[in-house]
Design a protein around this motif. Sequence first.
Motif, mmCIF file in Angstrom:
data_model
loop_
_atom_site.group_PDB
_atom_site.id
_atom_site.type_symbol
_atom_site.label_atom_id
_atom_site.label_comp_id
_atom_site.label_asym_id
_atom_site.label_seq_id
_atom_site.Cartn_x
_atom_site.Cartn_y
_atom_site.Cartn_z
ATOM 1 N N PRO A 182 0.818 -1.208 0.000
ATOM 2 C CA PRO A 182 0.000 0.000 0.000
ATOM 3 C C PRO A 182 0.857 1.266 0.000
ATOM 4 C CG PRO A 182 0.119 -0.912 2.224
ATOM 5 C CD PRO A 182 0.883 -1.841 1.336
ATOM 6 N N ARG A 197 1.568 4.833 1.138
ATOM 7 C CA ARG A 197 1.211 5.672 2.287
ATOM 8 C C ARG A 197 1.476 7.127 1.898
ATOM 9 N NH1 ARG A 197 -2.211 3.704 5.467
ATOM 10 N NH2 ARG A 197 -1.961 1.481 5.716
ATOM 11 N N LYS A 232 4.381 14.203 4.151
ATOM 12 C CA LYS A 232 5.050 14.661 5.369
ATOM 13 C C LYS A 232 6.533 14.915 5.093
ATOM 14 C CE LYS A 232 5.695 13.296 10.161
ATOM 15 N NZ LYS A 232 5.815 12.158 11.049
ATOM 16 N N MET A 282 16.461 5.794 15.342
ATOM 17 C CA MET A 282 15.473 4.712 15.238
ATOM 18 C C MET A 282 16.157 3.349 15.235
ATOM 19 S SD MET A 282 12.581 6.055 12.577
ATOM 20 C CE MET A 282 11.417 4.764 13.015
ATOM 21 N N GLN A 326 13.647 0.801 16.977
ATOM 22 C CA GLN A 326 12.379 1.126 16.314
ATOM 23 C C GLN A 326 12.301 0.473 14.929
ATOM 24 O OE1 GLN A 326 11.185 5.373 16.596
ATOM 25 N NE2 GLN A 326 12.677 5.528 18.232
ATOM 26 N N VAL A 372 9.319 -6.471 12.784
ATOM 27 C CA VAL A 372 8.518 -7.554 13.381
ATOM 28 C C VAL A 372 7.008 -7.279 13.267
ATOM 29 C CG1 VAL A 372 10.306 -8.356 14.962
ATOM 30 C CG2 VAL A 372 8.667 -6.649 15.748
ATOM 31 N N MET A 373 6.661 -6.044 12.888
ATOM 32 C CA MET A 373 5.244 -5.781 12.593
ATOM 33 C C MET A 373 4.970 -5.986 11.104
ATOM 34 S SD MET A 373 4.072 -2.615 14.974
ATOM 35 C CE MET A 373 5.554 -1.743 15.326
ATOM 36 N N ALA A 374 5.918 -6.632 10.426
ATOM 37 C CA ALA A 374 5.787 -6.943 8.995
ATOM 38 C C ALA A 374 5.700 -5.691 8.135
ATOM 39 C CB ALA A 374 4.584 -7.858 8.724
ATOM 40 N N ALA A 375 6.252 -4.580 8.652
ATOM 41 C CA ALA A 375 6.297 -3.342 7.869
ATOM 42 C C ALA A 375 7.737 -3.158 7.397
ATOM 43 C CB ALA A 375 5.869 -2.157 8.732
ATOM 44 N N ASN A 388 6.401 -12.598 7.000
ATOM 45 C CA ASN A 388 5.570 -11.441 7.338
ATOM 46 C C ASN A 388 4.150 -11.855 7.722
ATOM 47 O OD1 ASN A 388 7.492 -9.465 7.171
ATOM 48 N ND2 ASN A 388 7.133 -9.054 5.003
ATOM 49 N N ARG A 445 4.374 -12.812 11.153
ATOM 50 C CA ARG A 445 4.583 -11.641 12.013
ATOM 51 C C ARG A 445 3.306 -10.861 12.264
ATOM 52 N NH1 ARG A 445 10.102 -9.897 9.010
ATOM 53 N NH2 ARG A 445 11.594 -10.784 10.483
ATOM 54 N N LEU A 446 2.320 -11.035 11.383
ATOM 55 C CA LEU A 446 1.048 -10.326 11.595
ATOM 56 C C LEU A 446 0.374 -10.787 12.884
ATOM 57 C CD1 LEU A 446 -0.421 -10.285 7.968
ATOM 58 C CD2 LEU A 446 0.676 -8.415 9.196
ATOM 59 N N VAL A 493 5.993 -8.183 19.857
ATOM 60 C CA VAL A 493 7.331 -8.130 20.461
ATOM 61 C C VAL A 493 7.439 -6.875 21.316
ATOM 62 C CG1 VAL A 493 9.816 -8.099 20.050
ATOM 63 C CG2 VAL A 493 8.318 -9.314 18.462
ATOM 64 N N LEU A 550 9.056 2.465 20.996
ATOM 65 C CA LEU A 550 7.900 3.228 20.482
ATOM 66 C C LEU A 550 8.398 4.253 19.469
ATOM 67 C CD1 LEU A 550 6.009 3.883 23.847
ATOM 68 C CD2 LEU A 550 5.530 2.125 22.150
ATOM 69 N N PHE A 551 7.531 4.611 18.530
ATOM 70 C CA PHE A 551 7.927 5.587 17.512
ATOM 71 C C PHE A 551 7.781 6.997 18.073
ATOM 72 C CE2 PHE A 551 6.081 1.962 15.013
ATOM 73 C CZ PHE A 551 7.312 1.397 14.731
ATOM 74 N N SER A 595 7.999 9.853 16.784
ATOM 75 C CA SER A 595 7.335 10.887 15.989
ATOM 76 C C SER A 595 5.805 10.763 16.055
ATOM 77 C CB SER A 595 7.783 10.772 14.534
ATOM 78 O OG SER A 595 7.513 9.467 14.062
ATOM 79 N N MET A 596 5.319 9.757 16.777
ATOM 80 C CA MET A 596 3.866 9.539 16.836
ATOM 81 C C MET A 596 3.351 9.718 18.256
ATOM 82 S SD MET A 596 3.482 6.058 14.656
ATOM 83 C CE MET A 596 4.230 5.837 13.064
ATOM 84 N N PHE A 638 -0.729 1.565 15.105
ATOM 85 C CA PHE A 638 0.188 1.369 13.968
ATOM 86 C C PHE A 638 0.167 -0.030 13.329
ATOM 87 C CE2 PHE A 638 4.205 0.550 11.879
ATOM 88 C CZ PHE A 638 4.364 1.678 11.089
ATOM 89 N N PRO A 639 0.226 -1.125 14.123
ATOM 90 C CA PRO A 639 0.289 -2.448 13.469
ATOM 91 C C PRO A 639 -0.905 -2.730 12.558
ATOM 92 C CG PRO A 639 0.704 -2.640 15.826
ATOM 93 C CD PRO A 639 0.253 -1.238 15.582
ATOM 94 N N TRP A 688 -2.807 -0.060 11.199
ATOM 95 C CA TRP A 688 -2.788 1.030 10.218
ATOM 96 C C TRP A 688 -1.831 0.719 9.073
ATOM 97 C CZ3 TRP A 688 1.331 4.277 8.850
ATOM 98 C CH2 TRP A 688 0.989 5.365 8.048
ATOM 99 N N VAL A 689 -0.658 0.205 9.411
ATOM 100 C CA VAL A 689 0.370 0.032 8.380
ATOM 101 C C VAL A 689 -0.021 -1.035 7.352
ATOM 102 C CG1 VAL A 689 1.844 -1.718 9.501
ATOM 103 C CG2 VAL A 689 2.875 0.047 8.073
ATOM 104 N N HIS A 690 -0.905 -1.950 7.744
ATOM 105 C CA HIS A 690 -1.366 -2.973 6.795
ATOM 106 C C HIS A 690 -2.804 -2.737 6.347
ATOM 107 C CE1 HIS A 690 2.291 -5.168 7.352
ATOM 108 N NE2 HIS A 690 2.135 -5.162 8.647
ATOM 109 N N ARG A 691 -3.310 -1.550 6.671
ATOM 110 C CA ARG A 691 -4.695 -1.196 6.319
ATOM 111 C C ARG A 691 -5.672 -2.269 6.774
ATOM 112 N NH1 ARG A 691 -4.702 3.033 2.510
ATOM 113 N NH2 ARG A 691 -2.839 3.205 1.246
ATOM 114 N N ARG A 705 0.511 -2.064 22.066
ATOM 115 C CA ARG A 705 0.780 -2.166 20.628
ATOM 116 C C ARG A 705 0.961 -3.629 20.215
ATOM 117 N NH1 ARG A 705 5.972 0.908 18.258
ATOM 118 N NH2 ARG A 705 7.058 -0.819 19.271
#
Lengths: 258, 253
Positions: A40, A42, A48, A125, A130, A136-139, B79, B82-83, B87, B94-95, B97-98, B106-107, B109-112, B155
Amino acid sequence: MNPIASAVAGLGRLFLNSVFHLGRYGLLTARALLGFFTPPLRLRSYFKQMESVGVDSLFVVILTGLFTGGVFTLQIIYGFQRFSAESMVGPTVATAMTRELGPVLTALMVTGRVGSAMAAELSAMKVSEQMDALTVMAADPVKYLISPRLLAGIIMLPLLTAISDAVGVVGGFFVAVGRGLDPGQFTGRIVDIVVVGDVVNGLIKSAFFGFIISSVGCYMGFYTKGGAEGVGRSTTLAVVISYVSILISDFMMTAIMF
Amino acid sequence: MNAAPEIKVQGVSKSFGGAKVLDDVSLNFLPGRVNFIIGRSGEGKSVLMKIMTGLYAPDAGSVFYGDLDLTRAAERQINKLRLRMGVLFQDGALFDSMTVGQNVVFPLWVHRRGKKAEAEARARALLSELGLSDFFDLTVAALSTGERKRVALARALMVDPQVVFFDEPTTGLDPLLSTQVDELIIHAQKKTGATVIVVSHDMAATLSLADSIFLLHNGKIILSGAPSEFKASRNPEVVRFLSGGDSLKDAEG
């Protein structure tokens, strides 16, 4: 080991190290470029980064362009007046700004502001896990973090350069008028002498500089090792490598284009 | 609740710069239970965790999730796994910037995955369960260490995980916060029915929370079993580790 063998071994290590980094840089950049086309998309991340590279750099780029045009005019106006070539001041300033000063100085300013920030942000990061968290979130961290920065550099640098070019000519105009030149004399022959190719080639150069700034900053940040010291080292290296690459590639592109 | 896959580590070895960190390590994790990997600092516990999450590739050996060999699987298969993996990194990761809410969402959102409003409602509910009801719009910088860990857990739980990893969750925390984190581990397991794998050198937490313990020493597993087996063990390394003794000698050695 005798000194000659030691020197040869040192050169060999340097060569292998350079090949390793160039190969890894190439692969990372290729993955980031592919990220533009892999869903997808973004778009918010892309916008940004464009804001960060472009809009947030506007002030410093305008200031740099204004004073560069101004000081360049100061340097040339005396000599041109001696040869009664006042009408060439405007075209000379405009040519210098569009071909060389606008693209290069904008790139150097953006390197200091954005390239270093990219390296520092990605390094931080990396060392705070990060990036591992993203993985690990598959991103894919390359697609998520580097692709938007790379595209932002490539798109926003030409826009900033165009603004710098225009502001530089305006700066030159005010200085020239302040030094007694007739406004019409300054502007009269700009359109005759500056050709579209000067502007376009300058903008193409700046797009390549944008690619260098983003890709080098991201590469240094992405492969950072070792805590806070590593963050500092990566940031410094990103700026130095970008500066040198911009100046060398500027010479080569100028030799080819003009 | 969900059926957690059986996780097996078989003959995993890993070296860094010639130093062997893991040497032919084999482990079986109890599905849907709390498993602790313990050992002194620098024994390769976190490396093992990173191999199990696919962040590092082992030099030899395999990690199986059910029938899937993580070390030989395609990126897409990893992946997919991992869904359903959570962890919790040592400092939360943590990010910055958010906001807290964006981090937790995020987990998905990033995969819609799912609708935005539903994801936000779920994130708010999770934060509320973890005692962070009013934290959704806060920046990460405003959080204390304990709060960061709780947000990181929220998260991790967003994906309804089948396996949750905790990397040294109590390191650097005071006893009160450590107890809080111990409760989070139990909370995570009870809420999701997931296999929980904790990398730790906190013996008190290990003995009170673990269903199964693995002691890593010099790159090898020297004992695995229930807490009662560890307490009964006469192995000098196990005894020394449980008592926390000889620390000065260890440091000198």
